[in-house]
Design a protein around this motif. Structure first.
Motif, PDB file in Angstrom:
ATOM      1  N   GLU A  41      27.204  -2.489 -44.890  1.00  0.00           N
ATOM      2  CA  GLU A  41      27.456  -2.877 -46.273  1.00  0.00           C
ATOM      3  C   GLU A  41      26.427  -3.906 -46.723  1.00  0.00           C
ATOM      4  N   GLY A  42      26.087  -3.831 -47.991  1.00  0.00           N
ATOM      5  CA  GLY A  42      25.166  -4.814 -48.537  1.00  0.00           C
ATOM      6  C   GLY A  42      24.836  -4.518 -49.988  1.00  0.00           C
ATOM      7  N   GLU A  43      23.934  -5.309 -50.495  1.00  0.00           N
ATOM      8  CA  GLU A  43      23.475  -5.138 -51.865  1.00  0.00           C
ATOM      9  C   GLU A  43      22.490  -3.970 -51.927  1.00  0.00           C
ATOM     10  N   VAL A  44      22.610  -3.172 -52.968  1.00  0.00           N
ATOM     11  CA  VAL A  44      21.678  -2.070 -53.181  1.00  0.00           C
ATOM     12  C   VAL A  44      20.344  -2.663 -53.627  1.00  0.00           C
ATOM     13  N   ASN A  45      19.291  -2.256 -52.956  1.00  0.00           N
ATOM     14  CA  ASN A  45      17.948  -2.683 -53.346  1.00  0.00           C
ATOM     15  C   ASN A  45      17.595  -1.925 -54.627  1.00  0.00           C
ATOM     16  N   PRO A  46      17.421  -2.635 -55.746  1.00  0.00           N
ATOM     17  CA  PRO A  46      17.191  -1.928 -57.014  1.00  0.00           C
ATOM     18  C   PRO A  46      15.863  -1.173 -57.059  1.00  0.00           C
ATOM     19  N   GLU A  47      14.905  -1.565 -56.239  1.00  0.00           N
ATOM     20  CA  GLU A  47      13.614  -0.873 -56.239  1.00  0.00           C
ATOM     21  C   GLU A  47      13.686   0.501 -55.598  1.00  0.00           C
ATOM     22  N   ILE A  48      14.485   0.626 -54.524  1.00  0.00           N
ATOM     23  CA  ILE A  48      14.567   1.925 -53.839  1.00  0.00           C
ATOM     24  C   ILE A  48      15.905   2.615 -54.042  1.00  0.00           C
ATOM     25  N   GLY A  49      16.923   1.857 -54.471  1.00  0.00           N
ATOM     26  CA  GLY A  49      18.198   2.473 -54.815  1.00  0.00           C
ATOM     27  C   GLY A  49      19.155   2.683 -53.660  1.00  0.00           C
ATOM     28  N   TRP A  50      18.939   2.016 -52.533  1.00  0.00           N
ATOM     29  CA  TRP A  50      19.877   2.144 -51.432  1.00  0.00           C
ATOM     30  C   TRP A  50      20.136   0.808 -50.766  1.00  0.00           C
ATOM     31  N   VAL A  51      21.213   0.789 -49.971  1.00  0.00           N
ATOM     32  CA  VAL A  51      21.590  -0.395 -49.204  1.00  0.00           C
ATOM     33  C   VAL A  51      20.764  -0.468 -47.935  1.00  0.00           C
ATOM     34  N   TYR A  52      20.636   0.676 -47.286  1.00  0.00           N
ATOM     35  CA  TYR A  52      20.095   0.700 -45.927  1.00  0.00           C
ATOM     36  C   TYR A  52      19.615   2.111 -45.626  1.00  0.00           C
ATOM     37  N   ASP A  53      18.596   2.226 -44.857  1.00  0.00           N
ATOM     38  CA  ASP A  53      18.070   3.529 -44.447  1.00  0.00           C
ATOM     39  C   ASP A  53      18.961   4.104 -43.342  1.00  0.00           C
ATOM     40  N   HIS A  54      19.550   5.271 -43.579  1.00  0.00           N
ATOM     41  CA  HIS A  54      20.389   5.909 -42.552  1.00  0.00           C
ATOM     42  C   HIS A  54      19.630   6.099 -41.240  1.00  0.00           C
ATOM     43  N   ALA A  55      18.324   6.269 -41.322  1.00  0.00           N
ATOM     44  CA  ALA A  55      17.516   6.453 -40.106  1.00  0.00           C
ATOM     45  C   ALA A  55      17.575   5.223 -39.206  1.00  0.00           C
ATOM     46  N   GLU A  56      17.744   4.047 -39.789  1.00  0.00           N
ATOM     47  CA  GLU A  56      17.861   2.824 -38.986  1.00  0.00           C
ATOM     48  C   GLU A  56      19.162   2.822 -38.182  1.00  0.00           C
ATOM     49  N   ILE A  57      20.218   3.338 -38.776  1.00  0.00           N
ATOM     50  CA  ILE A  57      21.481   3.442 -38.047  1.00  0.00           C
ATOM     51  C   ILE A  57      21.305   4.404 -36.870  1.00  0.00           C
ATOM     52  N   SER A  58      20.654   5.530 -37.120  1.00  0.00           N
ATOM     53  CA  SER A  58      20.425   6.499 -36.040  1.00  0.00           C
ATOM     54  C   SER A  58      19.526   5.936 -34.952  1.00  0.00           C
ATOM     55  N   ARG A  59      18.521   5.158 -35.319  1.00  0.00           N
ATOM     56  CA  ARG A  59      17.650   4.549 -34.300  1.00  0.00           C
ATOM     57  C   ARG A  59      18.454   3.652 -33.359  1.00  0.00           C
ATOM     58  N   ALA A  60      19.433   2.957 -33.903  1.00  0.00           N
ATOM     59  CA  ALA A  60      20.272   2.094 -33.071  1.00  0.00           C
ATOM     60  C   ALA A  60      21.312   2.899 -32.286  1.00  0.00           C
TER      61      ALA A  60
END
Length: 121
Positions: A41-60
């Motif tokens: 959970e977090g603030e949506v980055n207004p420049e890219i339009g998402w909170v977090y890259d799903h790929a980062e979750i998969s990397r972990a």
């Protein structure tokens, strides 16, 4: 804007629950088709339009999935008593340092039984 994203993972594994009374059926070796939900959970980055890259979750998660899938969970360090409660806490300890904003882990051991974990307090 604040949002929560959730990514699901599935794995098959065997386990025994050694702390249960001797006559409990789950003390015997058995298996589950586990489903794990990782929420960030977090603030949506207004420049890219998402909170977090799903790929980062998969990397972990991917190295942990490699360890868990088709394993005997009791043989994994820290999962000697692999209840879904203990598994959720174990995953949290492994993932939290890598996933800023980690807010919830849900582990389903059957379609109708799950544990919701929101961090160590």
């Amino acid at each position: 804007m604040r949002c929560r994203i959730v990514k699901d993972y599935r794995f098959e594994a065997a386990q025994t629950l050694p702390s249960l009374p001797g006559n409990h059926k789950c003390k015997n070796m058995h298996g589950h088709s586990f489903k794990v939900e990782i929420a960030v959970e977090g603030e949506v980055n207004p420049e890219i339009g998402w909170v977090y890259d799903h790929a980062e979750i998969s990397r972990a998660m991917n190295p942990l999935m490699d360890l868990l899938d088709h394993s005997y969970l009791n043989e994994i360090e820290g999962l000697e008593n692999p209840t879904i409660e203990n598994m959720a806490a174990w995953l949290w300890r492994k993932l939290a340092p890598q996933l800023p904003g980690l807010c919830e882990i849900v582990i389903h051991e059957t379609p109708t039984a799950r544990c919701v974990f929101r961090g160590e307090f």
